[in-house]
Design a protein around this motif. Structure first.
Motif, short mmCIF file in Angstrom:
data_model
loop_
_atom_site.label_atom_id
_atom_site.label_comp_id
_atom_site.label_asym_id
_atom_site.label_seq_id
_atom_site.Cartn_x
_atom_site.Cartn_y
_atom_site.Cartn_z
N VAL A 70 0.81 -1.21 0.00
CA VAL A 70 0.00 0.00 0.00
C VAL A 70 0.85 1.27 0.00
CG1 VAL A 70 -1.85 1.21 1.19
CG2 VAL A 70 -1.77 -1.28 1.23
N ASP A 71 1.85 1.32 0.83
CA ASP A 71 2.66 2.54 0.93
C ASP A 71 3.42 2.81 -0.37
OD1 ASP A 71 1.82 3.16 3.51
OD2 ASP A 71 3.36 1.89 4.43
N LYS A 72 3.89 1.74 -1.01
CA LYS A 72 4.54 1.91 -2.31
C LYS A 72 3.55 2.46 -3.33
CE LYS A 72 8.19 -1.65 -2.24
NZ LYS A 72 8.65 -2.90 -2.87
N GLY A 73 2.34 1.94 -3.28
CA GLY A 73 1.31 2.41 -4.20
C GLY A 73 0.97 3.87 -4.00
N LEU A 74 0.81 4.27 -2.76
CA LEU A 74 0.49 5.67 -2.46
C LEU A 74 1.60 6.60 -2.94
CD1 LEU A 74 -1.03 5.28 1.11
CD2 LEU A 74 -2.23 6.17 -0.91
N LYS A 75 2.81 6.21 -2.67
CA LYS A 75 3.96 7.05 -3.07
C LYS A 75 4.05 7.14 -4.59
CE LYS A 75 8.98 7.46 -2.44
NZ LYS A 75 10.19 6.83 -1.86
N TYR A 125 -10.44 6.30 5.74
CA TYR A 125 -11.65 6.47 4.95
C TYR A 125 -11.92 7.91 4.53
CZ TYR A 125 -12.24 1.87 7.06
OH TYR A 125 -12.03 0.59 7.48
N GLU A 126 -11.57 8.86 5.36
CA GLU A 126 -11.80 10.27 5.00
C GLU A 126 -10.95 10.66 3.79
OE1 GLU A 126 -14.06 12.46 5.89
OE2 GLU A 126 -14.93 10.83 7.06
N ALA A 127 -9.74 10.14 3.73
CA ALA A 127 -8.87 10.41 2.57
C ALA A 127 -9.47 9.81 1.31
CB ALA A 127 -7.48 9.85 2.81
N ALA A 128 -10.05 8.61 1.44
CA ALA A 128 -10.70 7.97 0.29
C ALA A 128 -11.91 8.78 -0.16
CB ALA A 128 -11.11 6.55 0.64
N LEU A 129 -12.71 9.23 0.80
CA LEU A 129 -13.90 10.02 0.46
C LEU A 129 -13.52 11.36 -0.18
CD1 LEU A 129 -16.22 9.35 3.51
CD2 LEU A 129 -16.73 8.81 1.12
N GLN A 130 -12.40 11.90 0.26
CA GLN A 130 -11.95 13.17 -0.33
C GLN A 130 -11.65 12.99 -1.82
OE1 GLN A 130 -8.77 14.48 -1.50
NE2 GLN A 130 -9.81 16.46 -1.78
N LEU A 185 -8.34 3.30 -3.30
CA LEU A 185 -8.36 1.93 -2.76
C LEU A 185 -7.24 1.71 -1.74
CD1 LEU A 185 -9.20 -0.61 -5.62
CD2 LEU A 185 -10.73 0.59 -4.06
N TYR A 186 -6.11 2.34 -1.97
CA TYR A 186 -5.01 2.23 -0.99
C TYR A 186 -5.43 2.81 0.36
CZ TYR A 186 -1.97 1.38 -5.07
OH TYR A 186 -1.40 0.89 -6.22
#
Length: 466
Positions: free
Chosen positions: A229-234, A267-272, A259-260
């Motif tokens: 996940v962290d690799k994906g976000l970066k 969840y708030e970051a996903a909703l943003q 999805l990450y």
């Protein structure tokens, strides 16, 4: 005035892909439309897809391949049903009639036949015809792209990979679109679980073309499926300025980014991301890719226990007009997510009953034939889950879990049905189902070690049953 880089009649002939028109303008516009398709990008210099499609019809109204690419793109977009949309059905007929009245190359005739098959829901037949083209013309990018989409819609993962592998050796670095084949091949590799090779090939593509949004998308998939996940976000953040320009795919790449965050429980970051990118673009474009992403994302968040408020009602305004389309089962199940989420029982029942009717008399439509043995049961399972009938959900969905791939989409997209089955099994009052749910979580953990979402599912299962 079209850019000189777009190929005219002579250039297409020299590449062994002659086009049956005397209009250089039409040939260049064909290239302009194809380029936008490959790059997932509306190019405002040529008026975007809409402007260049209008222009090609004006440049040569009888240009068969102009009709094939224009009508074919609308068909593979799956936002319109040739069964219901008279204008689209008429466009298909017009292309067939023009082909019958002209002297065309065998390749062009096959393109017309493939488009006609696809318009009737015969996706596998269409892909077979596109493959026939590629045997003799391995650098025909339109045939390759259309077949790539077709295989995606029927979940033919091995075909998705091998179709590109067969033609790759015929392409040379100086050819237009060469680098974009890397992203396409990478996608086929990752869908067949060759994650290391998929990552390597996608990065090769990005080294040549950093703005290749499909290669970015492949990398996003790899990190999603391996729970890195962290690799994906970066990665998504560092490349955002490159892939954002591909407006046709941007929302989907934002979906992967979100999805990450869901995986991490942020969840708030996903909703943003949903609010600022996914639903905004979905409402602006009406794209089916954007629409299924929005539906899937809200459904995943609700399964995680997140209150999405009135977002379902907003999305329903986009999905409800497509209730009767039934172009693909994959679209149907995502429209159903929206109507169930919005508590619109009438639309949900209408969708299911319409699908049932088509399943009873499917004709030669591959999707409607599949509805009888798969699609109707998956939709019924979703409705049972929504009503709290978790035992019945498991009874319907568990026997189909290895067949859901036939509805199309990617592993990442179809994972929502794995999650739905696990949630239903965990919530079921049936002790056997509860044990099955824990087994499914263990199976998930084996495939995606260190997944935070899997960890939460296990905690939920233990908390409910201990």
């Amino acid at each position: 005035m079209l850019a000189s880089s777009f190929r005219d009649c002579k250039a297409w002939s020299e590449e062994g892909l002659p086009l049956s028109t005397s209009s250089n303008e039409a040939c260049k516009l064909y290239d302009a439309i194809l380029t936008q398709y490959v790059k997932w990008q509306n190019d405002e210099n040529v008026g975007g897809f809409e402007g260049s499609i209008s222009a090609i019809q004006a440049a040569d109204p009888n240009f068969v391949m102009g009709h094939v690419i224009s009508t074919g793109l609308e068909l593979v977009g799956t936002a319109s049903s040739a069964r219901l949309n008279g204008r689209l059905a008429g466009a298909v007929r017009r292309a067939v009639e023009l082909a019958d009245s002209q002297v065309l190359s065998p390749r062009e005739r096959l393109h017309v036949a493939a488009m006609a098959h696809f318009s009737r829901g015969q996706f596998s037949k269409a892909c077979s015809v596109w493959e026939d083209i590629l045997v003799d013309h391995p650098t025909d990018m339109l045939a390759l792209k259309f077949s790539h989409d077709g295989y995606f819609y029927i979940g033919a993962k091995d075909h998705l990979r091998d179709s590109v592998a067969r033609v790759l050796p015929h392409w040379k670095p100086h050819m237009p679109f060469f680098s974009y084949l890397k992203g396409m091949y990478s996608f086929g590799l990752l869908e067949t679980h060759f994650y290391d090779q998929a990552l390597k090939v996608a990065m090769e593509g990005l080294a040549m073309t950093p703005e290749d949004a499909w290669s970015v998308h492949s990398v996003a998939h790899v990190y999603e499926m391996t729970a890195e996940v962290d690799k994906g976000l970066k990665f998504m953040e560092s490349r955002e300025k490159d892939w954002q320009v591909s407006d046709v795919l941007a929302s989907h790449n934002y979906w992967h980014w979100a999805l990450y965050f869901i995986e991490k429980g942020q969840y708030e970051a996903a909703l943003q991301i949903y609010d600022s990118q996914v639903i905004r673009r979905c409402k602006a474009t009406g794209s089916m890719l954007d629409t299924v992403d929005a539906s899937s994302m809200l459904c995943r968040l609700e399964m995680e226990g997140v209150c999405v408020k009135d977002r379902w009602q907003e999305l329903l305004q986009v999905t409800r007009p497509h209730t009767d389309d039934h172009v693909t089962l994959f679209n149907d199940v995502h429209f159903l997510m929206a109507s169930l989420g919005a508590k619109d029982g009438g639309t949900s029942v209408r969708l299911l009953e319409g699908l049932r009717e088509l399943a009873e008399e499917p004709g030669d439509n591959q999707q409607h034939r599949l509805a009888a043995s798969l699609g109707v049961s998956v939709c019924q399972a979703m409705m049972e889950y929504d009503q709290g009938n978790y035992n019945r959900t498991v009874e319907l969905l568990y026997p189909l879990r290895y067949r859901v791939v036939e509805m199309g989409g990617s592993d990442a997209q179809r994972d929502i049905f794995n999650q739905l089955l696990i949630h239903a099994a965990i919530k079921s009052e049936n002790k056997h189902h509860q044990k099955m749910g824990r087994c499914l979580v263990l199976e998930r953990d084996a495939m995606r070690p260190n997944s935070p979402l899997t960890g939460r599912l296990m905690q939920r299962a233990l908390a409910l049953h201990n």
